[in-house]
Design a protein around this motif. Structure first.
Motif, PDB file in Angstrom:
ATOM      1  N   TYR A  84       0.860  -1.186   0.000  1.00  0.00           N
ATOM      2  CA  TYR A  84       0.000   0.000   0.000  1.00  0.00           C
ATOM      3  C   TYR A  84       0.894   1.234   0.000  1.00  0.00           C
ATOM      4  O   TYR A  84       1.881   1.283   0.726  1.00  0.00           O
ATOM      5  N   ALA A  85       0.538   2.217  -0.799  1.00  0.00           N
ATOM      6  CA  ALA A  85       1.331   3.443  -0.929  1.00  0.00           C
ATOM      7  C   ALA A  85       0.917   4.469   0.112  1.00  0.00           C
ATOM      8  O   ALA A  85      -0.266   4.746   0.289  1.00  0.00           O
ATOM      9  N   LEU A  86       1.903   5.047   0.793  1.00  0.00           N
ATOM     10  CA  LEU A  86       1.682   6.074   1.814  1.00  0.00           C
ATOM     11  C   LEU A  86       2.690   7.196   1.615  1.00  0.00           C
ATOM     12  O   LEU A  86       3.811   6.960   1.196  1.00  0.00           O
ATOM     13  N   GLY A  87       2.285   8.386   1.945  1.00  0.00           N
ATOM     14  CA  GLY A  87       3.193   9.528   1.909  1.00  0.00           C
ATOM     15  C   GLY A  87       2.918  10.424   0.734  1.00  0.00           C
ATOM     16  O   GLY A  87       3.260  10.087  -0.398  1.00  0.00           O
ATOM     17  N   GLY A  88       2.240  11.523   0.990  1.00  0.00           N
ATOM     18  CA  GLY A  88       1.928  12.471  -0.068  1.00  0.00           C
ATOM     19  C   GLY A  88       0.861  11.992  -1.029  1.00  0.00           C
ATOM     20  O   GLY A  88       0.666  12.575  -2.091  1.00  0.00           O
TER      21      GLY A  88
END
Length: 154
Positions: A124-128
């Motif tokens: 899962y993509a996180l950050g901004g």
């Protein structure tokens, strides 16, 4: 939030962590959400969460922390971290520039995609990640998106 959405509560020793976790657990059950507790197995058991979310430094403890039926996720900031065994999904950050205190230098879409392809479990993509940047992840192997400061009206 749609049914099946994961919610991570990171109480980290807050004096009201047990109360907050119990409230979130009740909300999660009613709304069909999946509640994971950050790095606190005892709190996760007490509030009947569906599992744990581990910081990268604790991911190696996954086999010892697992309970039957639990979901274990872990933070990953490198390809090596995303290859740890015993984790059901990884939350990889930071993908894009982020105002979060804990966000490191952003990976960018290409490095995120490479890391996700090599990961041992879904990523899962996180950050901004927001309504503008999320579209840039469409062609990557991301299993989904993650956010810290979401205003969903829980």
């Amino acid at each position: 939030m749609p049914r099946g959405t994961g919610l991570v509560y990171r109480g980290f020793g807050a004096p009201d962590a047990a109360c907050v976790a119990a409230e979130l657990s009740a909300i999660a059950r009613r709304r069909g959400l999946v509640l994971l507790i950050g790095a606190d197995r005892g709190l996760a058991m007490r509030c009947k969460a569906q599992g744990l979310h581990l910081p990268e430094r604790m991911a190696g403890q996954a086999p010892r922390l697992r309970r039957p039926g639990w979901i274990l996720t872990a933070a990953a900031h490198s390809a090596a971290a995303a290859r740890r065994p015993g984790i059901d999904a990884f939350v990889v950050s930071a993908v894009f520039p982020s105002a979060s205190r804990s966000a490191g230098p952003p990976l960018g879409v290409l490095r995120f995609a490479q890391l996700a392809r090599r990961a041992r479990a879904p990523v899962y993509a996180l950050g901004g990640v927001n309504d503008v940047t999320a579209g840039r992840l469409r062609l990557t192997p991301a299993a989904g998106l993650a956010g810290v400061d979401l205003h969903a009206g829980v």
